[in-house]
Design a protein around this motif. Sequence first.
Motif, PDB file in Angstrom:
ATOM      1  N   LEU A   1     -63.582 -70.770  20.055  1.00 35.23           N
ATOM      2  CA  LEU A   1     -63.898 -71.048  21.442  1.00 35.23           C
ATOM      3  C   LEU A   1     -64.745 -69.917  22.016  1.00 35.23           C
ATOM      4  O   LEU A   1     -64.552 -68.757  21.669  1.00 35.23           O
ATOM      5  N   SER A   2     -65.651 -70.286  22.909  1.00 35.21           N
ATOM      6  CA  SER A   2     -66.472 -69.306  23.609  1.00 35.21           C
ATOM      7  C   SER A   2     -66.318 -69.513  25.105  1.00 35.21           C
ATOM      8  O   SER A   2     -66.070 -70.632  25.565  1.00 35.21           O
ATOM      9  N   CYS A   3     -66.500 -68.450  25.836  1.00 37.43           N
ATOM     10  CA  CYS A   3     -66.460 -68.525  27.292  1.00 37.43           C
ATOM     11  C   CYS A   3     -67.568 -67.635  27.828  1.00 37.43           C
ATOM     12  O   CYS A   3     -67.519 -66.406  27.670  1.00 37.43           O
ATOM     13  N   ALA A   4     -68.552 -68.251  28.450  1.00 38.86           N
ATOM     14  CA  ALA A   4     -69.672 -67.524  29.020  1.00 38.86           C
ATOM     15  C   ALA A   4     -69.420 -67.290  30.499  1.00 38.86           C
ATOM     16  O   ALA A   4     -69.082 -68.233  31.236  1.00 38.86           O
ATOM     17  N   ALA A   5     -69.594 -66.057  30.929  1.00 37.43           N
ATOM     18  CA  ALA A   5     -69.328 -65.695  32.319  1.00 37.43           C
ATOM     19  C   ALA A   5     -70.603 -65.315  33.034  1.00 37.43           C
ATOM     20  O   ALA A   5     -71.503 -64.705  32.454  1.00 37.43           O
ATOM     21  N   SER A   6     -70.674 -65.697  34.295  1.00 38.87           N
ATOM     22  CA  SER A   6     -71.796 -65.288  35.133  1.00 38.87           C
ATOM     23  C   SER A   6     -71.463 -63.962  35.790  1.00 38.87           C
ATOM     24  O   SER A   6     -70.302 -63.541  35.834  1.00 38.87           O
ATOM     25  N   GLY A   7     -72.482 -63.296  36.312  1.00 40.54           N
ATOM     26  CA  GLY A   7     -72.243 -62.064  37.052  1.00 40.54           C
ATOM     27  C   GLY A   7     -72.490 -60.818  36.239  1.00 40.54           C
ATOM     28  O   GLY A   7     -72.424 -60.838  35.009  1.00 40.54           O
ATOM     29  N   ARG A   8     -72.763 -59.722  36.951  1.00 40.04           N
ATOM     30  CA  ARG A   8     -73.110 -58.472  36.283  1.00 40.04           C
ATOM     31  C   ARG A   8     -71.917 -57.556  36.091  1.00 40.04           C
ATOM     32  O   ARG A   8     -72.073 -56.456  35.584  1.00 40.04           O
ATOM     33  N   THR A   9     -70.724 -57.991  36.485  1.00 46.16           N
ATOM     34  CA  THR A   9     -69.555 -57.125  36.377  1.00 46.16           C
ATOM     35  C   THR A   9     -68.594 -57.565  35.286  1.00 46.16           C
ATOM     36  O   THR A   9     -67.456 -57.112  35.253  1.00 46.16           O
ATOM     37  N   PHE A  10     -69.040 -58.420  34.401  1.00 40.45           N
ATOM     38  CA  PHE A  10     -68.177 -58.942  33.338  1.00 40.45           C
ATOM     39  C   PHE A  10     -67.491 -57.818  32.586  1.00 40.45           C
ATOM     40  O   PHE A  10     -66.289 -57.877  32.308  1.00 40.45           O
ATOM     41  N   SER A  11     -68.229 -56.788  32.240  1.00 40.03           N
ATOM     42  CA  SER A  11     -67.700 -55.721  31.387  1.00 40.03           C
ATOM     43  C   SER A  11     -66.655 -54.851  32.080  1.00 40.03           C
ATOM     44  O   SER A  11     -66.065 -53.982  31.438  1.00 40.03           O
ATOM     45  N   SER A  12     -66.409 -55.061  33.349  1.00 38.93           N
ATOM     46  CA  SER A  12     -65.425 -54.253  34.079  1.00 38.93           C
ATOM     47  C   SER A  12     -64.033 -54.855  34.077  1.00 38.93           C
ATOM     48  O   SER A  12     -63.072 -54.204  34.514  1.00 38.93           O
ATOM     49  N   TYR A  13     -63.897 -56.083  33.611  1.00 33.23           N
ATOM     50  CA  TYR A  13     -62.651 -56.815  33.781  1.00 33.23           C
ATOM     51  C   TYR A  13     -62.064 -57.297  32.466  1.00 33.23           C
ATOM     52  O   TYR A  13     -62.792 -57.641  31.536  1.00 33.23           O
ATOM     53  N   ALA A  14     -60.750 -57.352  32.455  1.00 36.48           N
ATOM     54  CA  ALA A  14     -60.059 -57.987  31.338  1.00 36.48           C
ATOM     55  C   ALA A  14     -60.322 -59.485  31.354  1.00 36.48           C
ATOM     56  O   ALA A  14     -60.576 -60.075  32.412  1.00 36.48           O
ATOM     57  N   MET A  15     -60.255 -60.080  30.189  1.00 34.55           N
ATOM     58  CA  MET A  15     -60.408 -61.521  30.056  1.00 34.55           C
ATOM     59  C   MET A  15     -59.188 -62.074  29.325  1.00 34.55           C
ATOM     60  O   MET A  15     -58.565 -61.381  28.513  1.00 34.55           O
ATOM     61  N   GLY A  16     -58.887 -63.316  29.622  1.00 36.81           N
ATOM     62  CA  GLY A  16     -57.736 -63.926  28.977  1.00 36.81           C
ATOM     63  C   GLY A  16     -58.006 -65.361  28.577  1.00 36.81           C
ATOM     64  O   GLY A  16     -58.910 -66.013  29.125  1.00 36.81           O
ATOM     65  N   TRP A  17     -57.252 -65.812  27.619  1.00 36.43           N
ATOM     66  CA  TRP A  17     -57.236 -67.221  27.230  1.00 36.43           C
ATOM     67  C   TRP A  17     -55.836 -67.756  27.487  1.00 36.43           C
ATOM     68  O   TRP A  17     -54.829 -67.108  27.143  1.00 36.43           O
ATOM     69  N   PHE A  18     -55.778 -68.938  28.063  1.00 33.25           N
ATOM     70  CA  PHE A  18     -54.530 -69.641  28.338  1.00 33.25           C
ATOM     71  C   PHE A  18     -54.672 -71.068  27.839  1.00 33.25           C
ATOM     72  O   PHE A  18     -55.781 -71.524  27.566  1.00 33.25           O
ATOM     73  N   ARG A  19     -53.563 -71.768  27.746  1.00 33.43           N
ATOM     74  CA  ARG A  19     -53.634 -73.168  27.334  1.00 33.43           C
ATOM     75  C   ARG A  19     -52.554 -73.976  28.052  1.00 33.43           C
ATOM     76  O   ARG A  19     -51.533 -73.434  28.484  1.00 33.43           O
ATOM     77  N   GLN A  20     -52.844 -75.270  28.155  1.00 31.70           N
ATOM     78  CA  GLN A  20     -51.900 -76.178  28.795  1.00 31.70           C
ATOM     79  C   GLN A  20     -51.855 -77.469  28.013  1.00 31.70           C
ATOM     80  O   GLN A  20     -52.850 -78.195  27.952  1.00 31.70           O
TER      81      GLN A  20
END
Length: 124
Positions: free
Chosen positions: A20-39
């Motif tokens: 799976l891939s997740c593309a993010a917009s914005g210039r601050t991506f590298s400042s934040y944690a990212m997570g994967w969840f499922r339902q």
Amino acid sequence: QVQLIESGGGLVQAGGSLRLSCAASGRTFSSYAMGWFRQGPGKEREFVATIDWSGSITYYADSVRGRFTISRDNARNTVYLQMSSLEPEDAAVYYCARGRAGSVRTATSEYPYWGQGTQVTVSS
């Protein structure tokens, strides 16, 4: 405005793999944690994996540890979830989310931004 767009879901046989891939917009991506969840159907959304802002710290749910790998490419504003040895119990809609801080977190409340999800179906 933060936008997260997941891709890579689909139908796979038990024992197979998906990325799976997740593309993010914005210039601050590298400042934040990212997570994967499922339902899954009739279930609450659950934590799967998280990665800190630098990519050096990861954490997994017990149910996927050793089978799934989360990674990120800050130059491409993209986070990945490599899933291997898939089981029918892994079938769900998978969501990526951006955290409110740079360190890893597992609670959904720590993630203010969410994608729309991508369906993963695992046939037995």
